[in-house]
Motif scaffolding. Structure first.
Motif, mmCIF file in Angstrom:
data_model
loop_
_atom_site.group_PDB
_atom_site.id
_atom_site.type_symbol
_atom_site.label_atom_id
_atom_site.label_comp_id
_atom_site.label_asym_id
_atom_site.label_seq_id
_atom_site.Cartn_x
_atom_site.Cartn_y
_atom_site.Cartn_z
ATOM 1 N N TRP A 190 -14.629 24.248 50.420
ATOM 2 C CA TRP A 190 -15.898 24.312 50.839
ATOM 3 C C TRP A 190 -16.144 25.673 51.311
ATOM 4 N N TRP A 191 -15.180 26.490 51.682
ATOM 5 C CA TRP A 191 -15.593 27.737 52.245
ATOM 6 C C TRP A 191 -15.334 29.108 51.468
ATOM 7 N N HIS A 192 -15.215 28.992 50.131
ATOM 8 C CA HIS A 192 -15.094 29.864 49.304
ATOM 9 C C HIS A 192 -16.140 30.090 48.493
ATOM 10 N N TRP A 193 -17.075 31.261 48.475
ATOM 11 C CA TRP A 193 -18.170 31.421 47.626
ATOM 12 C C TRP A 193 -18.050 32.950 47.094
ATOM 13 N N SER A 194 -18.680 32.868 46.048
ATOM 14 C CA SER A 194 -18.527 34.241 45.251
ATOM 15 C C SER A 194 -19.863 34.483 44.529
ATOM 16 N N TYR A 195 -19.895 35.926 44.248
ATOM 17 C CA TYR A 195 -21.015 36.250 43.471
ATOM 18 C C TYR A 195 -20.466 37.643 42.506
ATOM 19 N N GLY A 196 -20.753 37.542 41.348
ATOM 20 C CA GLY A 196 -20.307 38.800 40.560
ATOM 21 C C GLY A 196 -18.947 38.670 39.755
ATOM 22 N N ASP A 197 -18.027 37.694 40.376
ATOM 23 C CA ASP A 197 -16.619 37.698 39.707
ATOM 24 C C ASP A 197 -16.831 36.632 38.611
ATOM 25 N N CYS A 198 -15.401 36.500 37.961
ATOM 26 C CA CYS A 198 -15.543 35.807 36.799
ATOM 27 C C CYS A 198 -15.700 34.478 36.598
ATOM 28 N N TYR A 199 -15.441 33.715 37.831
ATOM 29 C CA TYR A 199 -15.883 32.482 38.170
ATOM 30 C C TYR A 199 -17.521 32.044 38.100
ATOM 31 N N TRP A 200 -17.977 33.065 38.892
ATOM 32 C CA TRP A 200 -19.534 32.984 39.068
ATOM 33 C C TRP A 200 -20.327 33.304 37.728
ATOM 34 N N ALA A 201 -19.582 34.332 36.946
ATOM 35 C CA ALA A 201 -20.017 34.729 35.731
ATOM 36 C C ALA A 201 -20.066 33.715 34.742
ATOM 37 N N PHE A 202 -18.852 32.856 34.628
ATOM 38 C CA PHE A 202 -18.818 31.684 33.839
ATOM 39 C C PHE A 202 -19.989 30.602 34.265
ATOM 40 N N LEU A 203 -20.147 30.425 35.314
ATOM 41 C CA LEU A 203 -21.126 29.299 35.919
ATOM 42 C C LEU A 203 -22.632 29.756 35.279
ATOM 43 N N ASN A 204 -22.847 31.039 35.080
ATOM 44 C CA ASN A 204 -24.068 31.585 35.028
ATOM 45 C C ASN A 204 -24.159 32.193 33.533
ATOM 46 N N ASN A 205 -23.285 31.824 32.760
ATOM 47 C CA ASN A 205 -23.147 32.157 31.555
ATOM 48 C C ASN A 205 -23.627 33.834 31.265
ATOM 49 N N CYS A 206 -22.839 34.692 31.949
ATOM 50 C CA CYS A 206 -22.916 36.329 31.718
ATOM 51 C C CYS A 206 -21.916 36.730 31.933
ATOM 52 N N ASN A 207 -22.051 38.206 31.870
ATOM 53 C CA ASN A 207 -20.770 39.118 32.058
ATOM 54 C C ASN A 207 -20.531 39.010 33.676
ATOM 55 N N ALA A 208 -19.077 39.212 33.879
ATOM 56 C CA ALA A 208 -18.830 39.525 35.407
ATOM 57 C C ALA A 208 -19.344 41.067 35.603
ATOM 58 N N LEU A 209 -19.682 41.101 36.949
ATOM 59 C CA LEU A 209 -19.974 42.387 37.493
ATOM 60 C C LEU A 209 -18.893 43.221 38.173
ATOM 61 N N TYR A 210 -17.757 42.491 38.315
ATOM 62 C CA TYR A 210 -16.760 43.104 39.287
ATOM 63 C C TYR A 210 -15.228 42.922 38.714
ATOM 64 N N GLU A 211 -14.499 44.005 38.673
ATOM 65 C CA GLU A 211 -13.282 44.018 38.245
ATOM 66 C C GLU A 211 -12.585 43.963 39.466
ATOM 67 N N PRO A 212 -11.191 43.423 39.428
ATOM 68 C CA PRO A 212 -10.191 43.753 40.821
ATOM 69 C C PRO A 212 -10.304 45.364 41.108
ATOM 70 N N VAL A 213 -10.148 45.655 42.448
ATOM 71 C CA VAL A 213 -10.295 46.938 42.959
ATOM 72 C C VAL A 213 -9.086 47.161 43.593
ATOM 73 N N ASP A 214 -8.440 48.294 43.205
ATOM 74 C CA ASP A 214 -7.127 48.619 44.006
ATOM 75 C C ASP A 214 -7.429 49.018 45.482
ATOM 76 N N GLU A 215 -6.611 48.441 46.403
ATOM 77 C CA GLU A 215 -6.660 48.803 47.586
ATOM 78 C C GLU A 215 -6.955 50.304 48.079
ATOM 79 N N LYS A 216 -6.131 50.973 47.461
ATOM 80 C CA LYS A 216 -6.355 52.509 47.584
ATOM 81 C C LYS A 216 -7.661 53.075 47.560
ATOM 82 N N SER A 217 -8.372 52.520 46.260
ATOM 83 C CA SER A 217 -9.574 53.313 45.963
ATOM 84 C C SER A 217 -10.726 52.648 46.949
ATOM 85 N N VAL A 218 -10.313 51.578 47.674
ATOM 86 C CA VAL A 218 -11.401 51.324 48.671
ATOM 87 C C VAL A 218 -11.267 52.075 50.147
ATOM 88 N N LYS A 219 -9.917 52.531 50.264
ATOM 89 C CA LYS A 219 -9.821 53.261 51.377
ATOM 90 C C LYS A 219 -10.333 54.787 51.134
#
Length: 219
Positions: A190-219
């Protein structure tokens, strides 16, 4: 019910839009962070970071909160290394609990609780684990955050029929807020919600917007 073990989700095409992954802190007075991290396994200081559109949509969702309610973020971004470790730990635990099940059955069972790395939403910055506060206190949602779904009640399932009416009403509030701005729920949590990832994209019949991001690139 569509689980993350579904091969169709693994086949979703992703065209990363290169949005930044930034902190959720101090973005809105009705979006708070559980800084204790007492209910998550990640020790990354980036646990409350997310993609910009995710944050903007969450800010929009505050407009639909009833008086006295706020959002409490438990976890957003999760490093890939932590995702891999969490999946393996859960897999081995289920294997111990259910020695008569095949590895394939254990894999599907694990996917109800932890996403396989290839399609995991948290490492993309597109997924958030969220609950509600009312007058500064966490409301009853039928289970604790991050509880494991147990048959036959499956209390963590978003639409479980076995939770009390207060919890059902609180879940309805969360559902309404999140769905109105375009988030999708993973139905076993119940707590898990998403936008732009693969699961969201599948349900919305579109391309995913976000790939996994390496932690170092976030920093």
């Amino acid at each position: 019910m569509i689980l993350l073990s579904d091969k169709r989700i693994q086949e979703v095409n992703c065209i990363d839009n290169k949005e930044r992954v930034i902190s959720l802190r101090d973005k809105h007075e009705k979006i708070l962070i559980d800084e204790t991290r007492s209910q998550i396994s990640s020790r990354s200081d980036l646990f409350c970071y997310a993609r910009e559109s995710v944050i903007n949509k969450l800010i929009q969702a505050t407009n639909y909160l009833p008086n006295g309610y706020k959002f409490l973020i438990k976890e957003a971004y999760r490093p890939l290394s932590r995702q891999r470790k969490s999946f393996e730990e859960a897999f081995q635990e289920y294997k111990r609990q259910y020695p008569m099940k095949t590895d394939s059955q254990i894999y599907d069972l694990t996917c109800q609780y932890v996403a396989p790395v290839k399609v995991a939403g948290h490492p993309t910055g597109g997924a958030i684990d969220i609950t509600l506060l009312k007058d500064g206190i966490e409301v009853g949602m039928g289970t604790e955050f991050n509880d494991i779904p147990i048959e036959p009640e499956n209390l963590t399932y978003l639409h479980s029929n076995y939770i009390n009416n207060v919890a059902k009403e609180n879940r309805k509030i969360l559902i309404s807020c999140m769905e109105k701005v375009g988030f999708e729920n993973y139905p076993t949590e119940w707590w898990h919600w998403s936008y732009g990832d693969c699961y969201w994209a599948f349900l919305n019949n579109c391309n995913a917007l976000y790939e996994p991001v390496d932690e170092k690139s976030v920093k």
